[in-house]
Write an enzyme that holds these catalytic residues in place. Sequence first.
Site, PDB file in Angstrom:
ATOM      1  N   ASP A  78      -4.592 -18.016 -35.389  1.00  0.00           N
ATOM      2  CA  ASP A  78      -5.541 -17.049 -35.941  1.00  0.00           C
ATOM      3  C   ASP A  78      -6.931 -17.633 -35.699  1.00  0.00           C
ATOM      4  O   ASP A  78      -7.323 -18.615 -36.323  1.00  0.00           O
ATOM      5  CB  ASP A  78      -5.255 -16.891 -37.447  1.00  0.00           C
ATOM      6  CG  ASP A  78      -6.252 -15.965 -38.140  1.00  0.00           C
ATOM      7  OD1 ASP A  78      -7.225 -15.530 -37.492  1.00  0.00           O
ATOM      8  OD2 ASP A  78      -6.036 -15.692 -39.340  1.00  0.00           O
ATOM      9  N   TRP A  86      -5.867 -17.709 -45.560  1.00  0.00           N
ATOM     10  CA  TRP A  86      -5.370 -16.872 -44.463  1.00  0.00           C
ATOM     11  C   TRP A  86      -4.052 -17.392 -43.913  1.00  0.00           C
ATOM     12  O   TRP A  86      -3.206 -16.613 -43.478  1.00  0.00           O
ATOM     13  CB  TRP A  86      -6.427 -16.746 -43.363  1.00  0.00           C
ATOM     14  CG  TRP A  86      -7.690 -16.136 -43.880  1.00  0.00           C
ATOM     15  CD1 TRP A  86      -8.920 -16.724 -43.933  1.00  0.00           C
ATOM     16  CD2 TRP A  86      -7.845 -14.831 -44.459  1.00  0.00           C
ATOM     17  NE1 TRP A  86      -9.814 -15.865 -44.509  1.00  0.00           N
ATOM     18  CE2 TRP A  86      -9.211 -14.710 -44.839  1.00  0.00           C
ATOM     19  CE3 TRP A  86      -6.981 -13.766 -44.696  1.00  0.00           C
ATOM     20  CZ2 TRP A  86      -9.713 -13.554 -45.440  1.00  0.00           C
ATOM     21  CZ3 TRP A  86      -7.478 -12.613 -45.300  1.00  0.00           C
ATOM     22  CH2 TRP A  86      -8.829 -12.511 -45.660  1.00  0.00           C
ATOM     23  N   LYS A 132     -15.988 -11.187 -37.523  1.00  0.00           N
ATOM     24  CA  LYS A 132     -16.678 -12.444 -37.792  1.00  0.00           C
ATOM     25  C   LYS A 132     -17.541 -12.854 -36.591  1.00  0.00           C
ATOM     26  O   LYS A 132     -18.734 -12.890 -36.686  1.00  0.00           O
ATOM     27  CB  LYS A 132     -15.671 -13.553 -38.123  1.00  0.00           C
ATOM     28  CG  LYS A 132     -15.336 -13.632 -39.607  1.00  0.00           C
ATOM     29  CD  LYS A 132     -14.071 -12.962 -39.972  1.00  0.00           C
ATOM     30  CE  LYS A 132     -13.834 -12.951 -41.475  1.00  0.00           C
ATOM     31  NZ  LYS A 132     -12.428 -12.730 -41.783  1.00  0.00           N
TER      32      LYS A 132
HETATM   33  C1  LIG Z   1     -11.265 -12.578 -42.313  1.00  0.00           C
HETATM   34  C2  LIG Z   1     -10.070 -13.271 -41.816  1.00  0.00           C
HETATM   35  C3  LIG Z   1      -8.825 -12.637 -41.763  1.00  0.00           C
HETATM   36  C4  LIG Z   1      -8.592 -11.227 -42.277  1.00  0.00           C
HETATM   37  O1  LIG Z   1      -9.155 -10.288 -41.432  1.00  0.00           O
HETATM   38  P1  LIG Z   1      -8.938  -8.718 -41.674  1.00  0.00           P
HETATM   39  O2  LIG Z   1      -9.408  -8.138 -40.394  1.00  0.00           O
HETATM   40  O3  LIG Z   1      -9.778  -8.353 -42.858  1.00  0.00           O
HETATM   41  O4  LIG Z   1      -7.506  -8.466 -41.920  1.00  0.00           O
HETATM   42  C5  LIG Z   1      -7.768 -13.346 -41.238  1.00  0.00           C
HETATM   43  N1  LIG Z   1      -7.895 -14.613 -40.804  1.00  0.00           N
HETATM   44  C6  LIG Z   1      -9.086 -15.262 -40.850  1.00  0.00           C
HETATM   45  C7  LIG Z   1      -9.185 -16.660 -40.341  1.00  0.00           C
HETATM   46  C8  LIG Z   1     -10.203 -14.611 -41.359  1.00  0.00           C
HETATM   47  O5  LIG Z   1     -11.386 -15.246 -41.408  1.00  0.00           O
END
Ligand SMILES: *Cc1c(COP(=O)(O)O)cnc(C)c1O
Length: 361
Positions: free
Chosen positions: A172, A103, A196
């Site tokens: 993030d 990511w 998540k």
């Molecule tokens: C799953 C995830 C993403 C991507 O998320 P989307 O909503 O599918 O774009 C980005 N960063 C992290 C840390 C993730 O776990």
Amino acid sequence: MTERVFNFSPGPATLPYEVLVQAGKDVVNFQETGIGLIEISHRSREFMAVAEEAEKNLRELMEIPDNYKVLFLQGGASSQFFMIPMNLLGNGKKATYLNTGTWAKKAIKEAKLFGEIDVPYSSEENSFNRVPTQDEYTVAEDSEYLYFVSNNTIYGTQFPEFPETEKMLISDMSSDILSRKIDISRFGLIFAGAQKNLGPAGVTIVIIRDDLLERTPQNTPTMLKYKTHADKGSMFNTPPCFAIYAVGEVLKWLKKQGGVAAMEEINREKATLIYDVIDSTDYYIGHAEKESRSLMNISFNLPTAELEAKFIAEAATIGLNGLKGHRSIGGCRASIYNAFPRDGIVKLVEFMKQFELDNPA
Ligand SMILES: *Cc1c(COP(=O)(O)O)cnc(C)c1O
């Protein structure tokens, strides 16, 4: 009805059962209006109250200072990979990124479209099995911000502490938002896809310091400016109503559990149950170095790929689902976010011990 199984999926992921039950009712008939939640106008009094309460509870749980805006956006966490540099890096400006996994790498790729990107640390050579300590990188003097992924969902690593720097932090937090207490004032921007640790897919939470709203270059498309959404309370266009509602229900549930501090303690205890098994044998090998271990995603291997396949298949027959690791590293992964029940972890731990006895390497 089929009995509910323990779902270790990394995302979309397990939600509190009571939230699912309530959502099921509200989708059909919201608050006795005779209209289903997903049919109701986003500008109705009822829905506006839902969105306001969700924001209020998020602010309370995360102790978000007044000079930060909370936005409910679409496009997934992945859209933030470009929205951040598009809004915050003008031509020629520099930012620093720590490359701790898939990511982070994707975010670096997008950021390079907008500015000069410095990557002073990468754990890629060690298949992203760790996050850096403070002395392993420096942040360039002329950097606008330091970007890092607080929890690396695929590799099962997590920053135990946040980077210390004069620069503003951007993070993030898609896979560990609300799992531990944080000091928001050190951040310029925090974002998280909901699927998540927060709710269903479809909404991305952005927490942004309000002075940053003015930095966006004029020629940025309206929908991609943070200010557009901040000025209109995330109602510039139709927001993802159901996802916002469901996040709101999860936040109410979280308050009932005692809030973020209580969650942090529970998360630590839950993860320790699994790490203790990993540490007690050479049969299970954790992917992450100890100091970088995630409390949310636990990636591990068995002695052979055959045993891993058998482990995953047998686990599923007793209601332990979603233990397959990400295709980029293989092996197994247990994703155990806030809403994942402790009982499921106890059951997994028992299964791990028995499987090792029954299937010697
Ligand atoms: C799953 C995830 C993403 C991507 O998320 P989307 O909503 O599918 O774009 C980005 N960063 C992290 C840390 C993730 O776990």
